[in-house]
Design an enzyme around this catalytic site. Structure first.
Site, PDB file in Angstrom:
ATOM      1  N   SER A 129       0.701  -1.343  -0.149  1.00 13.83           N
ATOM      2  CA  SER A 129      -0.015  -0.054   0.151  1.00 13.83           C
ATOM      3  C   SER A 129       0.798   1.093   0.050  1.00 13.83           C
ATOM      4  O   SER A 129       1.779   1.287   0.454  1.00 13.83           O
ATOM      5  CB  SER A 129      -0.747   0.071   1.214  1.00 13.83           C
ATOM      6  N   LYS A 183      -4.405  -6.786   3.065  1.00 12.48           N
ATOM      7  CA  LYS A 183      -4.323  -5.596   2.244  1.00 12.48           C
ATOM      8  C   LYS A 183      -5.844  -5.254   2.013  1.00 12.48           C
ATOM      9  O   LYS A 183      -5.906  -4.056   1.829  1.00 12.48           O
ATOM     10  CB  LYS A 183      -3.403  -5.935   1.069  1.00 12.48           C
ATOM     11  N   HIS A 186      -7.547  -3.590   4.716  1.00  9.46           N
ATOM     12  CA  HIS A 186      -6.740  -2.099   4.736  1.00  9.46           C
ATOM     13  C   HIS A 186      -7.699  -1.179   3.803  1.00  9.46           C
ATOM     14  O   HIS A 186      -7.846  -0.271   3.971  1.00  9.46           O
ATOM     15  CB  HIS A 186      -5.547  -2.222   4.317  1.00  9.46           C
ATOM     16  N   ASN A 187      -7.732  -1.597   2.451  1.00  6.26           N
ATOM     17  CA  ASN A 187      -8.588  -0.694   1.629  1.00  6.26           C
ATOM     18  C   ASN A 187      -9.846  -0.662   1.933  1.00  6.26           C
ATOM     19  O   ASN A 187     -10.657   0.485   1.824  1.00  6.26           O
ATOM     20  CB  ASN A 187      -8.335  -1.623   0.168  1.00  6.26           C
ATOM     21  N   GLU A 190     -10.142   1.898   4.314  1.00  9.59           N
ATOM     22  CA  GLU A 190      -9.605   3.205   3.771  1.00  9.59           C
ATOM     23  C   GLU A 190     -10.887   3.728   3.040  1.00  9.59           C
ATOM     24  O   GLU A 190     -11.169   5.015   3.176  1.00  9.59           O
ATOM     25  CB  GLU A 190      -8.624   2.963   2.596  1.00  9.59           C
TER      26      GLU A 190
HETATM   27  P1  NBP Z   1      -1.119  -2.055 -13.882  1.00 12.10           P
HETATM   28  O1  NBP Z   1      -2.158  -2.882 -13.072  1.00 12.10           O
HETATM   29  O2  NBP Z   1      -1.664  -1.175 -14.941  1.00 12.10           O
HETATM   30  O3  NBP Z   1      -0.541  -3.334 -14.975  1.00 12.10           O
HETATM   31  C1  NBP Z   1       0.217  -3.064 -15.896  1.00 12.10           C
HETATM   32  C2  NBP Z   1       1.369  -3.922 -15.926  1.00 12.10           C
HETATM   33  O4  NBP Z   1       0.721  -5.304 -16.123  1.00 12.10           O
HETATM   34  C3  NBP Z   1       2.300  -3.892 -17.222  1.00 12.10           C
HETATM   35  O5  NBP Z   1       3.545  -3.904 -16.817  1.00 12.10           O
HETATM   36  C4  NBP Z   1       1.748  -4.783 -18.262  1.00 12.10           C
HETATM   37  O6  NBP Z   1       2.638  -5.277 -19.119  1.00 12.10           O
HETATM   38  C5  NBP Z   1       1.466  -6.057 -17.434  1.00 12.10           C
HETATM   39  N1  NBP Z   1       0.710  -6.983 -17.851  1.00 12.10           N
HETATM   40  C6  NBP Z   1      -0.850  -6.987 -18.284  1.00 12.10           C
HETATM   41 BR1  NBP Z   1      -1.672  -5.646 -18.011  1.00 12.10          BR
HETATM   42  N2  NBP Z   1      -1.115  -8.128 -18.823  1.00 12.10           N
HETATM   43  C7  NBP Z   1       0.084  -8.888 -18.876  1.00 12.10           C
HETATM   44  C8  NBP Z   1       0.218 -10.305 -19.224  1.00 12.10           C
HETATM   45  N3  NBP Z   1      -0.695 -11.242 -19.818  1.00 12.10           N
HETATM   46  N4  NBP Z   1       1.469 -10.835 -19.077  1.00 12.10           N
HETATM   47  C9  NBP Z   1       2.431 -10.057 -18.630  1.00 12.10           C
HETATM   48  N5  NBP Z   1       2.452  -8.781 -18.329  1.00 12.10           N
HETATM   49  C10 NBP Z   1       1.155  -8.283 -18.370  1.00 12.10           C
HETATM   50  O7  NBP Z   1       0.035  -1.568 -13.193  1.00 12.10           O
HETATM   51  P2  NBP Z   1       0.520  -0.819 -11.724  1.00 12.10           P
HETATM   52  O8  NBP Z   1      -0.626   0.214 -11.676  1.00 12.10           O
HETATM   53  O9  NBP Z   1       2.006  -0.604 -11.814  1.00 12.10           O
HETATM   54  O10 NBP Z   1      -0.134  -1.905 -10.761  1.00 12.10           O
HETATM   55  C11 NBP Z   1       0.380  -3.448 -10.549  1.00 12.10           C
HETATM   56  C12 NBP Z   1      -0.131  -4.007  -9.542  1.00 12.10           C
HETATM   57  O11 NBP Z   1      -0.206  -3.438  -8.396  1.00 12.10           O
HETATM   58  C13 NBP Z   1      -1.801  -4.219  -9.673  1.00 12.10           C
HETATM   59  O12 NBP Z   1      -2.036  -5.526  -9.273  1.00 12.10           O
HETATM   60  C14 NBP Z   1      -2.178  -3.127  -9.169  1.00 12.10           C
HETATM   61  O13 NBP Z   1      -3.702  -3.542  -8.766  1.00 12.10           O
HETATM   62  C15 NBP Z   1      -1.288  -2.997  -7.732  1.00 12.10           C
HETATM   63  N6  NBP Z   1      -1.419  -2.145  -7.003  1.00 12.10           N
HETATM   64  C16 NBP Z   1      -1.241  -0.839  -7.516  1.00 12.10           C
HETATM   65  C17 NBP Z   1      -1.245   0.513  -6.867  1.00 12.10           C
HETATM   66  C18 NBP Z   1      -1.360   1.820  -7.576  1.00 12.10           C
HETATM   67  O14 NBP Z   1      -1.295   2.804  -6.806  1.00 12.10           O
HETATM   68  N7  NBP Z   1      -1.128   1.757  -8.803  1.00 12.10           N
HETATM   69  C19 NBP Z   1      -1.324   0.241  -5.471  1.00 12.10           C
HETATM   70  C20 NBP Z   1      -1.283  -0.935  -4.941  1.00 12.10           C
HETATM   71  C21 NBP Z   1      -1.114  -2.099  -5.698  1.00 12.10           C
HETATM   72  P3  NBP Z   1       2.840  -4.265 -20.773  1.00 12.10           P
HETATM   73  O15 NBP Z   1       3.772  -3.092 -20.214  1.00 12.10           O
HETATM   74  O16 NBP Z   1       3.658  -5.179 -21.491  1.00 12.10           O
HETATM   75  O17 NBP Z   1       1.471  -4.072 -20.996  1.00 12.10           O
END
Ligand code: NBP
Length: 474
Positions: A129, A183, A186-187, A190
């Protein structure tokens, strides 16, 4: 050739910043992404922040990791996570660890952990988080999985986690899906916290007639007291912000429709399955849902509201502060109750005091009062509810008059305050000597012969409602 201590695959905002955080702490980190352009961009922009070992293929990536391998997946939760696991698991060897840092549902994590355990691999579902800033500067980290995997991963994760009073905001939560469960809750908390803050704003605006800028000042003052928290701090920032295009308060130009996605909804669904009342979290999820039903709201716009105008200014902000504090304690008490129940159900052995400890920094609900929650669970790890802890019982009890005035004012003025009122109803339900559930049981027995228990005898009973109304033992 330098081997990487850990590797991150999935280099969107979260993965990229987590990899940078690891590198900045002196850990050589292998980096990989399905689309190689993201890997290249990371090296070009931030390559000088530490030792990055870029890899174009999964094989290259795995080969660059020291053993036992630590591989972090930061991709979109759901099918992409399964796809990546299937891609990498065949390349790994027994004892290696796959860490899923995405927002997975804990049931998926349990399934994945069991399947990979069969293959000799550790699967560590890890809640992270703090958003992208947290991932870079120090998130709150909630790893599940085996105790053995935590021995190999813990030091690295603790190193990059946020620190409060020198204590890392990271601990081994418990086996299999425990980290992702915590987690998720937690959300959920939130959601509840944000809803209560939103109601406070709404009341200060529409009951007390304060402007957004004036309310920002109220929140700033609150942030110097017992409500001090990240969410209160950013609320003041958002309310003080002016829209550059129109010169109006920013909050007045934003469409008033919120989304409710994955984790908030999962928290409520899971609570229902466990039979745990998390009404504050549920009201927050439903409040967002109501806001999003534009057609429903349009259709109802002309329904009559109250005629009275009972505005009172003197002391109202202080009353709202007390209502907010008391309702917030309820929301946390409910969330911790849910974790306690799941821990018992799944045999996770979660230490609730430690959960409060690792939420003190890095995450969205970081707040001063988590120290008090920690103290409460340290004093009595098995307490059925936070509300009976001496400190909270006294604080909530002292707030109750103000809390009731706020709920009554909201009802009289027709200002929706589902978070405040449901929190108060929960408090009063727990306090009640007798609940009307006795009548509910009577009705159920009447129409469905569902039976009831008595206050004065053991056993289950049924009244012959359509007969002579005598009672029989069921
Ligand atoms: P995203 O949730 O937007 O996912 C994008 C990533 O997933 C890219 O690297 C993309 O690769 C990859 N991907 C996908 Br989509 N399909 C794929 C596949 N079939 N094989 C391999 N790679 C694949 O990214 P994020 O916002 O950085 O979040 C990452 C994780 O962290 C998520 O589970 C999210 O819920 C969690 N999270 C996010 C936050 C936040 O604030 N954003 C906070 C806490 C947790 P590509 O570049 O090749 O398309």
């Amino acid at each position: 050739m330098t081997k990487a201590r850990i590797g991150v695959t999935g280099l969107a905002v979260m993965g990229r910043n987590l990899a940078r955080n690891l590198a900045r702490h002196g850990h050589p980190v292998a980096v990989h992404n399905r689309t190689a352009a993201r890997t290249k961009a990371l090296i070009e922009e931030y390559g000088d922040e530490g030792t990055f070992i870029p890899a174009e293929t999964p094989e290259e990536f795995v080969a660059s990791l020291e053993r036992p391998r630590r591989l972090v997946i930061m991709v979109k939760a759901g099918a992409p996570t399964d796809a990546v696991i299937e891609e990498f698991a065949p390349l790994l060897e027994p004892g290696d660890m796959i860490v899923d840092g995405g927002n997975a549902h804990f049931a998926d994590t349990r399934r994945r952990e069991a399947a990979l355990r069969e293959r000799g691999l550790h699967f560590v579902g890890t809640g992270i988080s703090g958003g992208e800033e947290g991932a870079l500067h120090g998130p709150s980290i909630m790893p599940g999985g085996s105790a053995e995997s935590y021995e190999a991963l813990g030091p690295l994760l603790e190193d990059i986690a946020a620190k409060v009073d020198g204590t890392p905001c990271c601990t081994h939560v418990g086996p299999d899906g425990a980290g992702h469960f915590v987690k998720m809750v937690h959300n959920g908390i939130e959601y509840a916290d944000m809803q209560l803050i939103a109601e406070s704003y709404d009341l200060l605006r529409h009951a007390a007639g304060l402007s957004p800028a004036e309310i920002a000042e109220v929140f700033r003052t609150w942030n110097t007291g017992r409500l001090e928290s990240y969410l209160i701090e950013i609320t003041a920032e958002v309310l003080a912000h002016t829209d550059a295009a129109t010169g109006r308060p920013f909050v007045d130009v934003v469409l008033d429709q919120a989304e409710q996605k994955g984790t908030g909804r999962w928290t409520v669904q899971t609570a229902l399955d466990l039979g745990i009342p998390v009404s504050g979290i549920a009201e927050a999820v439903f409040a967002r849902s109501v806001s999003g039903h534009a057609e429903l709201r349009r259709a109802a716009r002309n329904l009559p509201g109250p005629q009275n105008d009972v505005r009172y200014l003197s002391g109202f902000a202080d009353d709202v502060e007390q209502a907010l504090y008391a309702s917030k304690v309820i929301a946390y008490a409910q969330g911790f109750h849910q974790i306690q129940a799941a821990s018992a159900e799944y045999g996770w052995g979660i230490d609730l005091a430690k959960m409060a400890t690792i939420w003190r920094g890095g995450c969205i609900i970081r707040a001063r009062f988590l120290d008090r929650i920690r103290a409460a669970y340290e004093a009595d790890p098995r307490t059925p509810t936070l509300l009976t802890d001496d400190h909270f019982a006294e604080a909530v009890g002292a707030a109750q008059d103000a809390w009731r005035r706020v709920v009554a004012t909201a009802a009289q003025l027709g200002i929706p305050a589902p978070g405040f009122s449901s929190a108060l109803a929960y408090y009063d339900s727990l306090r009640a000597e007798r609940l009307p559930a006795a009548l509910t049981q009577g009705q159920r027995d009447f129409f469905g012969a569902h039976t009831y228990r008595r206050v004065d005898r053991e056993g289950s009973f049924h009244t012959l409602w359509s007969g002579d109304r005598s009672e029989v033992e069921a």
